[in-house]
Design a protein around this motif. Sequence first.
Motif, PDB file in Angstrom:
ATOM      1  N   TRP A  50       8.223  -2.354   1.418  1.00 31.25           N
ATOM      2  CA  TRP A  50       7.378  -3.444   1.888  1.00 31.25           C
ATOM      3  C   TRP A  50       6.025  -3.437   1.194  1.00 31.25           C
ATOM      4  CZ3 TRP A  50       3.916  -0.216   4.490  1.00 31.25           C
ATOM      5  CH2 TRP A  50       4.474   0.959   5.023  1.00 31.25           C
ATOM      6  N   LEU A  51       5.506  -4.628   0.980  1.00 25.16           N
ATOM      7  CA  LEU A  51       4.204  -4.780   0.346  1.00 25.16           C
ATOM      8  C   LEU A  51       3.095  -4.534   1.358  1.00 25.16           C
ATOM      9  CD1 LEU A  51       4.745  -8.037  -1.745  1.00 25.16           C
ATOM     10  CD2 LEU A  51       4.958  -5.663  -2.501  1.00 25.16           C
ATOM     11  N   MET A  52       1.981  -4.027   0.856  1.00 26.49           N
ATOM     12  CA  MET A  52       0.816  -3.841   1.704  1.00 26.49           C
ATOM     13  C   MET A  52      -0.279  -4.817   1.260  1.00 26.49           C
ATOM     14  SD  MET A  52       1.087   0.288   2.367  1.00 26.49           S
ATOM     15  CE  MET A  52      -0.133   0.351   3.681  1.00 26.49           C
ATOM     16  N   GLN A  53      -1.292  -4.346   0.540  1.00 24.02           N
ATOM     17  CA  GLN A  53      -2.375  -5.224   0.120  1.00 24.02           C
ATOM     18  C   GLN A  53      -2.883  -4.830  -1.256  1.00 24.02           C
ATOM     19  OE1 GLN A  53      -5.001  -4.608   3.523  1.00 24.02           O
ATOM     20  NE2 GLN A  53      -4.601  -6.695   4.206  1.00 24.02           N
ATOM     21  N   VAL A  54      -3.549  -5.784  -1.904  1.00 24.43           N
ATOM     22  CA  VAL A  54      -4.220  -5.507  -3.171  1.00 24.43           C
ATOM     23  C   VAL A  54      -5.727  -5.598  -2.965  1.00 24.43           C
ATOM     24  CG1 VAL A  54      -2.299  -6.387  -4.539  1.00 24.43           C
ATOM     25  CG2 VAL A  54      -4.172  -7.929  -3.923  1.00 24.43           C
ATOM     26  N   ALA A  55      -6.475  -4.955  -3.849  1.00 29.56           N
ATOM     27  CA  ALA A  55      -7.938  -5.013  -3.822  1.00 29.56           C
ATOM     28  C   ALA A  55      -8.427  -5.623  -5.120  1.00 29.56           C
ATOM     29  CB  ALA A  55      -8.530  -3.611  -3.644  1.00 29.56           C
ATOM     30  N   THR A  56      -9.436  -6.471  -5.033  1.00 30.75           N
ATOM     31  CA  THR A  56      -9.945  -7.174  -6.197  1.00 30.75           C
ATOM     32  C   THR A  56     -11.451  -7.040  -6.300  1.00 30.75           C
ATOM     33  OG1 THR A  56     -10.234  -9.253  -4.983  1.00 30.75           O
ATOM     34  CG2 THR A  56      -8.093  -8.880  -6.024  1.00 30.75           C
ATOM     35  N   THR A  57     -11.967  -7.312  -7.484  1.00 32.81           N
ATOM     36  CA  THR A  57     -13.408  -7.384  -7.690  1.00 32.81           C
ATOM     37  C   THR A  57     -13.881  -8.781  -7.295  1.00 32.81           C
ATOM     38  OG1 THR A  57     -13.114  -8.115  -9.971  1.00 32.81           O
ATOM     39  CG2 THR A  57     -13.309  -5.740  -9.600  1.00 32.81           C
ATOM     40  N   ALA A  58     -15.197  -8.989  -7.362  1.00 32.75           N
ATOM     41  CA  ALA A  58     -15.769 -10.281  -6.972  1.00 32.75           C
ATOM     42  C   ALA A  58     -15.259 -11.426  -7.832  1.00 32.75           C
ATOM     43  CB  ALA A  58     -17.294 -10.211  -7.043  1.00 32.75           C
ATOM     44  N   ASP A  59     -14.875 -11.123  -9.078  1.00 31.69           N
ATOM     45  CA  ASP A  59     -14.384 -12.199  -9.953  1.00 31.69           C
ATOM     46  C   ASP A  59     -12.868 -12.382  -9.863  1.00 31.69           C
ATOM     47  OD1 ASP A  59     -13.404  -9.989 -11.261  1.00 31.69           O
ATOM     48  OD2 ASP A  59     -14.517 -10.306 -13.119  1.00 31.69           O
ATOM     49  N   GLY A  60     -12.240 -11.687  -8.911  1.00 27.54           N
ATOM     50  CA  GLY A  60     -10.810 -11.861  -8.689  1.00 27.54           C
ATOM     51  C   GLY A  60      -9.909 -10.935  -9.459  1.00 27.54           C
ATOM     52  N   THR A  61     -10.475 -10.019 -10.244  1.00 26.73           N
ATOM     53  CA  THR A  61      -9.660  -9.069 -11.004  1.00 26.73           C
ATOM     54  C   THR A  61      -9.015  -8.060 -10.059  1.00 26.73           C
ATOM     55  OG1 THR A  61     -11.116  -9.256 -12.922  1.00 26.73           O
ATOM     56  CG2 THR A  61      -9.667  -7.321 -12.824  1.00 26.73           C
ATOM     57  N   VAL A  62      -7.703  -7.903 -10.158  1.00 29.23           N
ATOM     58  CA  VAL A  62      -6.989  -6.945  -9.307  1.00 29.23           C
ATOM     59  C   VAL A  62      -7.261  -5.531  -9.797  1.00 29.23           C
ATOM     60  CG1 VAL A  62      -4.734  -6.170  -8.491  1.00 29.23           C
ATOM     61  CG2 VAL A  62      -5.193  -8.618  -8.749  1.00 29.23           C
ATOM     62  N   GLN A  63      -7.707  -4.665  -8.884  1.00 26.31           N
ATOM     63  CA  GLN A  63      -8.011  -3.278  -9.242  1.00 26.31           C
ATOM     64  C   GLN A  63      -6.901  -2.313  -8.851  1.00 26.31           C
ATOM     65  OE1 GLN A  63     -11.949  -2.811  -7.258  1.00 26.31           O
ATOM     66  NE2 GLN A  63     -12.667  -2.343  -9.314  1.00 26.31           N
ATOM     67  N   HIS A  64      -6.389  -2.475  -7.652  1.00 23.68           N
ATOM     68  CA  HIS A  64      -5.346  -1.564  -7.181  1.00 23.68           C
ATOM     69  C   HIS A  64      -4.618  -2.191  -6.006  1.00 23.68           C
ATOM     70  CE1 HIS A  64      -7.705  -0.369  -3.590  1.00 23.68           C
ATOM     71  NE2 HIS A  64      -8.752  -0.394  -4.383  1.00 23.68           N
ATOM     72  N   GLY A  65      -3.500  -1.579  -5.616  1.00 30.76           N
ATOM     73  CA  GLY A  65      -2.732  -2.060  -4.480  1.00 30.76           C
ATOM     74  C   GLY A  65      -1.721  -1.014  -4.058  1.00 30.76           C
ATOM     75  N   SER A  66      -1.088  -1.261  -2.913  1.00 28.14           N
ATOM     76  CA  SER A  66      -0.177  -0.277  -2.331  1.00 28.14           C
ATOM     77  C   SER A  66       1.163  -0.889  -1.973  1.00 28.14           C
ATOM     78  CB  SER A  66      -0.797   0.328  -1.064  1.00 28.14           C
ATOM     79  OG  SER A  66      -2.034   0.944  -1.342  1.00 28.14           O
ATOM     80  N   MET A  67       2.202  -0.050  -2.040  1.00 31.65           N
ATOM     81  CA  MET A  67       3.553  -0.450  -1.668  1.00 31.65           C
ATOM     82  C   MET A  67       4.132   0.619  -0.754  1.00 31.65           C
ATOM     83  SD  MET A  67       5.112  -1.997  -5.187  1.00 31.65           S
ATOM     84  CE  MET A  67       4.660  -3.656  -5.709  1.00 31.65           C
ATOM     85  N   GLY A  68       4.714   0.185   0.373  1.00 36.85           N
ATOM     86  CA  GLY A  68       5.227   1.120   1.360  1.00 36.85           C
ATOM     87  C   GLY A  68       6.721   1.322   1.252  1.00 36.85           C
ATOM     88  N   HIS A  69       7.151   2.492   1.705  1.00 38.05           N
ATOM     89  CA  HIS A  69       8.565   2.865   1.654  1.00 38.05           C
ATOM     90  C   HIS A  69       8.908   3.642   2.925  1.00 38.05           C
ATOM     91  CE1 HIS A  69       6.932   2.590  -2.402  1.00 38.05           C
ATOM     92  NE2 HIS A  69       8.130   2.222  -2.821  1.00 38.05           N
ATOM     93  N   GLY A  70      10.010   3.249   3.579  1.00 39.33           N
ATOM     94  CA  GLY A  70      10.439   3.948   4.779  1.00 39.33           C
ATOM     95  C   GLY A  70       9.962   3.263   6.039  1.00 39.33           C
ATOM     96  N   ASP A  71       9.611   4.064   7.049  1.00 33.41           N
ATOM     97  CA  ASP A  71       9.123   3.519   8.305  1.00 33.41           C
ATOM     98  C   ASP A  71       7.720   2.949   8.127  1.00 33.41           C
ATOM     99  OD1 ASP A  71      11.414   4.538   9.558  1.00 33.41           O
ATOM    100  OD2 ASP A  71      10.433   6.460   9.974  1.00 33.41           O
ATOM    101  N   GLU A  72       7.436   1.854   8.814  1.00 31.56           N
ATOM    102  CA  GLU A  72       6.067   1.348   8.796  1.00 31.56           C
ATOM    103  C   GLU A  72       5.198   2.324   9.570  1.00 31.56           C
ATOM    104  OE1 GLU A  72       3.419  -2.567  10.045  1.00 31.56           O
ATOM    105  OE2 GLU A  72       5.587  -2.519  10.400  1.00 31.56           O
ATOM    106  N   PRO A  73       4.176   2.926   8.944  1.00 33.36           N
ATOM    107  CA  PRO A  73       3.375   3.944   9.641  1.00 33.36           C
ATOM    108  C   PRO A  73       2.524   3.335  10.746  1.00 33.36           C
ATOM    109  CG  PRO A  73       2.402   3.422   7.527  1.00 33.36           C
ATOM    110  CD  PRO A  73       3.731   2.705   7.572  1.00 33.36           C
ATOM    111  N   SER A  74       2.297   4.124  11.779  1.00 35.53           N
ATOM    112  CA  SER A  74       1.416   3.722  12.868  1.00 35.53           C
ATOM    113  C   SER A  74       0.386   4.823  13.057  1.00 35.53           C
ATOM    114  CB  SER A  74       2.214   3.510  14.156  1.00 35.53           C
ATOM    115  OG  SER A  74       2.936   4.682  14.506  1.00 35.53           O
ATOM    116  N   ILE A  75      -0.710   4.483  13.704  1.00 37.85           N
ATOM    117  CA  ILE A  75      -1.765   5.473  13.939  1.00 37.85           C
ATOM    118  C   ILE A  75      -1.252   6.538  14.894  1.00 37.85           C
ATOM    119  CG2 ILE A  75      -4.054   5.859  14.896  1.00 37.85           C
ATOM    120  CD1 ILE A  75      -4.805   3.073  13.967  1.00 37.85           C
TER     121      ILE A  75
END
Length: 228
Positions: A50-75
Amino acid sequence: METTSRVGTQSTPSASAAEGVPVARRTVDGYLRASFPWYGLDEAFTGPRWLMQVATTADGTVQHGSMGHGDEPSIKSDAAGAEKERFAVVVTVGASPVRRTSDGTGMLDATTVASAAWLAGSGLLAYTWPGQLDHSLRDDWLDQQTETAFELADDMDGPAWSELSLPVDGVPMPFHYRESEFGWVLAGSTGSGVHVGAYGRGMSAYGLGFSVVRDLGDYALQERGPGG
């Protein structure tokens, strides 16, 4: 430390931009805008993705992001509860040299393996807190532990880290690895010029392998979790 200033912030679409656009579509679009390849667990992993989120700079350049595998983690507030979950989140950080900020007022440091290590360490923290800690104090605890994760990432050759070799696109690559009460964190680089971090619990890090994500359709197209 050769990370960016905490490697940027998460992208949050404005109300006008997001109106009428499904969350899943916005999330996928963020991944598609990246100028670097995304990494996930290789084909040996057959569980949910499952996809998580990406992070971008102010000009919209994608810097990094995450992808999940397995159970959706909970706190989780205790290690026993945490052990019941089985997941691994892979963080991809685009390689970037020292450069000016988009507004020209400052400089951003180069991204390195330490960047991936800090993002992975802080990502794991987003799902944990000590069982004896009151909910109202969790933000203070999280701030303190996030700073600790940053310091640990700044000392990749220190005693907190060990080394292991894991396959990346089928080629063994060196990674830095550490364990905590609530899970594990690792970080390394790929042969394609990006940095990879990962965190998880309930799944052994020693049995993982990474590969370029060829088709985002292999992942559930919805946004999950704070650890982008």
